[in-house]
Design an enzyme around this catalytic site. Structure first.
Site, PDB file in Angstrom:
ATOM      1  N   ASN A  64      16.050 -14.859  16.177  1.00  0.00           N
ATOM      2  CA  ASN A  64      15.597 -13.583  15.844  1.00  0.00           C
ATOM      3  C   ASN A  64      14.337 -12.901  16.502  1.00  0.00           C
ATOM      4  OD1 ASN A  64      16.582 -13.230  12.695  1.00  0.00           O
ATOM      5  ND2 ASN A  64      16.143 -15.209  13.102  1.00  0.00           N
TER       6      ASN A  64
ATOM      7  N   ARG B 169      14.785 -19.287   6.247  1.00  0.00           N
ATOM      8  CA  ARG B 169      16.308 -19.468   6.250  1.00  0.00           C
ATOM      9  C   ARG B 169      16.772 -19.201   7.635  1.00  0.00           C
ATOM     10  NH1 ARG B 169      20.692 -16.814   7.414  1.00  0.00           N
ATOM     11  NH2 ARG B 169      19.702 -14.928   7.193  1.00  0.00           N
ATOM     12  N   ASP B 170      16.804 -17.950   8.121  1.00  0.00           N
ATOM     13  CA  ASP B 170      17.504 -17.674   9.280  1.00  0.00           C
ATOM     14  C   ASP B 170      16.898 -18.288  10.543  1.00  0.00           C
ATOM     15  OD1 ASP B 170      19.147 -16.524  11.341  1.00  0.00           O
ATOM     16  OD2 ASP B 170      18.591 -14.502  10.842  1.00  0.00           O
TER      17      ASP B 170
ATOM     18  N   HIS C 127      17.550  -5.840  11.278  1.00  0.00           N
ATOM     19  CA  HIS C 127      17.815  -7.223  11.743  1.00  0.00           C
ATOM     20  C   HIS C 127      17.893  -7.401  12.903  1.00  0.00           C
ATOM     21  CE1 HIS C 127      18.310 -11.632  10.152  1.00  0.00           C
ATOM     22  NE2 HIS C 127      19.094 -11.483  11.312  1.00  0.00           N
TER      23      HIS C 127
ATOM     24  N   CYS D 196      22.825 -17.722  14.564  1.00  0.00           N
ATOM     25  CA  CYS D 196      24.150 -17.869  13.594  1.00  0.00           C
ATOM     26  C   CYS D 196      24.953 -18.933  13.939  1.00  0.00           C
ATOM     27  CB  CYS D 196      24.603 -16.464  13.296  1.00  0.00           C
ATOM     28  SG  CYS D 196      26.101 -16.573  12.423  1.00  0.00           S
TER      29      CYS D 196
ATOM     30  N   HIS E 227      18.228  -9.591  16.650  1.00  0.00           N
ATOM     31  CA  HIS E 227      17.941 -11.136  17.407  1.00  0.00           C
ATOM     32  C   HIS E 227      17.635 -10.691  18.774  1.00  0.00           C
ATOM     33  CE1 HIS E 227      19.558 -14.181  14.576  1.00  0.00           C
ATOM     34  NE2 HIS E 227      19.634 -12.947  13.898  1.00  0.00           N
TER      35      HIS E 227
END
Length: 323
Positions: A266, A24-25, A224, A257, A226
């Site tokens: 990430n 996903r990300d 989370h 994003c 980055h």
């Protein structure tokens, strides 16, 4: 229907849980659309290397994030829930997203296990990302968490831009603590602190983790990170020392994003595995398998992936090799 078993079952003191977010990300910023079958193959490979929680899709407007237009198709193609060996997570930005996540429970394979909700810590970013201010986001996430839990999904929430905003700059830690308290009171099974644009430093991570842990009590925390400025592994270690035992990462260091300028990928799964395993902290994942999957995914995308450990490999001593 009662909510499924808790998202944040506490790992042992010398172990951590990796939540793999590459499908996903990791993929959402890719310009070329990745085929549904290739996304499903990536998820299968992540499961084979030992991932026990995988973010498989997000329920967003396909005009805004075209890469995630096949969310239901990806979920429908997963193995039956009883045979997976991992928990499948769907990201939900609004109540409609939660409703789509709940609808997957009717699929033959049992659908998702978790709904990952998102509360942005600043008004400007929240309006650009989800069309809502912070206060509107609090109300929306209360409804989202309640609906997900009532429908049978584990309901967790990520506090996005918790360490800094691309539009408003510094985010007061007191605000993040207030948001965490609100989400704990709303029944979140797990709360994640997200460095969405990669601006945090270890001292900041340690401070905010400590404040939030004190504020939310027994609610498990996740982080989370980055790696925009190269500090994500150091920040992960600071979070670990502060008591966090659940970490998001993306194979190869992919991601970003769509609504956050200059945000890069990430923290790479390979780098977390190298960091923790060489520090005596078990992850349950195979670095060797992660490196092989890195090579496979790089071939699929047609370019090397950002992960530094992915490029350098594991550290192996060799007797007689000159420096």
């Amino acid at each position: 229907m009662a909510a499924r078993s808790h998202a944040g079952a506490s790992p042992g003191e010398a172990s951590v849980t990796i939540v793999e977010v590459a499908p996903r990300d990791g993929l959402q910023n890719e310009r070329e659309i990745v085929a549904t079958a290739d996304k499903v193959a990536l998820i299968a490979r992540l499961a084979q290397l030992g991932a026990t929680r995988i973010e498989v899709a997000s329920f967003v407007n396909p005009r805004r994030v075209p890469q995630m237009a096949d969310a239901e198709a990806v979920i429908a193609a997963l193995p039956p829930r009883s045979a997976r060996g991992y928990r499948a997570i769907g990201l939900c930005l609004n109540l409609k997203g939660v409703e789509r996540a709940l609808a997957t429970l009717k699929l033959d394979n049992g659908g998702l296990d978790e709904a990952g909700c998102v509360l942005v810590a600043t008004d400007t970013f929240g309006i650009r990302n989800q069309g809502q201010s912070v206060e509107e986001g609090i109300a929306a996430n209360r409804a989202m968490l309640a609906a997900a839990r009532a429908g049978g999904l584990v309901a967790q929430v990520t506090l996005s831009a918790a360490f800094g905003c691309p539009f408003e700059g510094e985010v007061p830690p007191e605000r993040v603590v207030r948001l965490a308290e609100a989400m704990a009171e709303a029944g979140a099974d797990e709360i994640a602190l997200a460095d969405t644009i990669g601006v945090a430093v270890p001292a900041q991570v340690a401070d905010l983790v400590g404040r939030v842990r004190e504020a939310v009590g027994a609610v498990p925390l996740r982080i989370h990170l980055h790696d925009t400025r190269g500090l994500a592994p150091a920040n992960a270690w600071a979070a670990y020392q502060g008591g966090v035992r659940v970490f998001d990462s993306a194979l190869g260091g992919l991601g970003g994003c769509p609504f956050a300028p200059r945000a890069t990928g990430n923290v790479a799964t390979e780098e977390l595995l190298y960091l923790f395993e060489r520090s005596g902290v078990a992850t349950g994942l195979s670095l060797e398998a992660a490196l092989a999957t890195n090579a496979w995914l790089a071939g699929l995308l047609g370019r090397p992936l950002p992960s530094r450990v992915g490029r350098a490999g594991d550290f192996v001593t060799a007797v007689g090799v000159a420096a």
